[in-house]
Design an enzyme around this catalytic site. Structure first.
Site: not given
Length: 442
Positions: A58, A117
């Site tokens: 993602c 992240s």
């Protein structure tokens, strides 16, 4: 001795887009579902890459390759990413990053350790790397360089998870979300959740809610094909983005993870939704950075909006603790990168060492064949003479020519064989050079 080709000239190259370099809209276009990966790998192989893998999460889409031609490899990878986006390579270029050598290694390790992240410590990315690795193995696009760096990345990630508290934050935030949902709705066995967008932290929240007893989860995303694929992966329902308002009306809990850099839920939109829900409360969890939900939504009656910082406060996690864990994790990554570089350099020396051993053994074999059954002392003296003949000649020639490399060569010999000035009575260039057959009775 053939030394020029002994050292591998292969270099690691990483090209990609992530949550810092590009927009969510562009990443949505490039993002690759699991069923699409074999075709992408095949096209890259046909384009000229041989040792590589394709990572799609993602937060990022990246190509990691080992190549003797980094410039050409980077161009092929960039072209493949642009093709996925339906853009020209020139148009996509401002959103791409290209890393080589040690920089590529450090980046990969940071990604595997969940330090790169949006939510540091989230647990999904390592599994996504391993899935990408399995796909590359199945497509026969891996090789020794790629295998070595990936195994080193896995080892670094294991150390970070076992030796630091970096993984505790996402888990505690998800637990705080579950507790807050129960505070608002009571037990969750009659509640429903809508996940908007496919960020890793959003999926973590959804999974935690389902484990807590939530019976119904629906996924929607700006790109319908991605939402359908996520619904299959999560084993839940899918709603087209065109039906967002209807999906919102039936959701008691809304988790946003779109990360488009703009608000996807406005105050007017949610006010209309809450009215149609007859003021039944809605718990909204905004996991995106920057946020997906207009802060004004929090002022509506019946809307309870929490972002990650709010949930972290609920979980009583301090910033100092988080930063200390991240610092410790980065220290492990840097140690792992240095260790990988050292090991790679040592492996590069193996062919030269093997060639040296082979040369010595060949000389020994020839000498024994020429002097079968000879005196051991005489045989070893002859062997030393033969082994030193060529190096001695070269050193004397360098000294006679005032070759500046002669000093470096002598220094290297002293380092390799661990002798110093006190071990010898004369400098190397002053040692008499034996003839090739001296003492052999010829």
């Amino acid at each position: 001795m053939p030394g020029s080709g002994a050292r591998s000239s292969s270099e690691l190259v990483l090209v990609g887009v992530n949550h810092r370099s590009s927009s969510g809209a562009v990443r949505d276009l490039i993002c690759t579902e699991e069923t699409e990966v074999p075709g992408v790998l095949a096209r890259l192989q046909a384009g000229g890459l041989s040792e590589f893998f394709w990572l799609s999460t993602c937060d990022r889409v990246e190509v990691l390759a080992a190549s003797c031609d980094p410039v050409r490899t980077a161009a092929i990878a960039a072209g493949a990413l642009a093709e996925r986006a339906g853009m020209t390579a020139q148009a996509l270029a401002p959103e791409l990053y290209t890393l080589t050598g040690g920089d590529a290694v450090r980046h990969l390790f940071a990604v595997a350790c969940s330090l790169d992240s949006q939510v540091v410590g989230e647990p999904h990315v390592l599994g996504q790397i391993k899935a990408a690795h399995r796909a590359a193995v199945a497509a026969h696009t891996t090789g020794p360089e790629l295998e070595a760096v990936l195994q080193a990345a896995y080892a670094a990630a294991k150390r970070v998870r076992t030796e630091t508290a970096i993984a505790e934050r996402p888990v505690s935030i998800a637990a705080a979300a579950v507790q807050t949902a129960r505070d608002i709705h009571g037990e969750l066995d009659r509640s429903s959740c809508l996940l908007i967008g496919l960020g890793d932290m959003g999926e973590l929240m959804a999974e935690a809610l389902r484990e807590a007893g939530l019976p119904r989860l629906t996924v929607t995303s700006r790109v319908d094909r991605r939402a359908e694929a996520a619904a299959r992966r999560l084993g839940c329902h899918y709603s087209p983005v065109a039906d967002l308002d209807a999906a919102l009306q039936s959701a008691d809990i809304v988790v946003t993870a779109a990360g488009l850099g703009r608000y996807i839920l406005s105050a007017d939109q949610m006010d209309a939704v809450i009215r149609k829900r007859r003021r039944r409360p809605v718990f909204l969890i905004d996991t995106a950075i920057p946020g997906d939900i207009d802060p004004a939504v929090g002022g509506l009656e019946g809307a309870f909006v929490y972002d990650l910082a709010d949930l972290e406060r609920v979980a009583l996690e301090g910033r100092a603790t988080r930063e200390a864990a991240a610092a410790a994790a980065w220290a492990i990554v840097d140690q792992a990168v240095a260790g990988f570089a050292r090991g790679r350099a040592e492996r590069a020396a193996v062919p030269a060492v093997a060639a040296l051993r082979g040369h010595f053994e060949a000389v020994r074999t020839r000498l024994l064949a020429e002097h079968p059954g000879g005196d051991p002392a005489e045989a070893t003296r002859l062997l030393v003479n033969r082994l030193l003949h060529q190096p001695s000649q070269v050193l004397r020639a360098m000294a006679a020519a005032h070759d500046m490399e002669q000093v470096e060569a002598e220094r290297l010999l002293r380092r390799l064989f661990r002798f110093d000035e006190s071990d010898t009575t004369e400098r190397i260039e002053a040692v008499p050079v034996p003839g090739p057959f001296e003492g052999e009775g010829r």
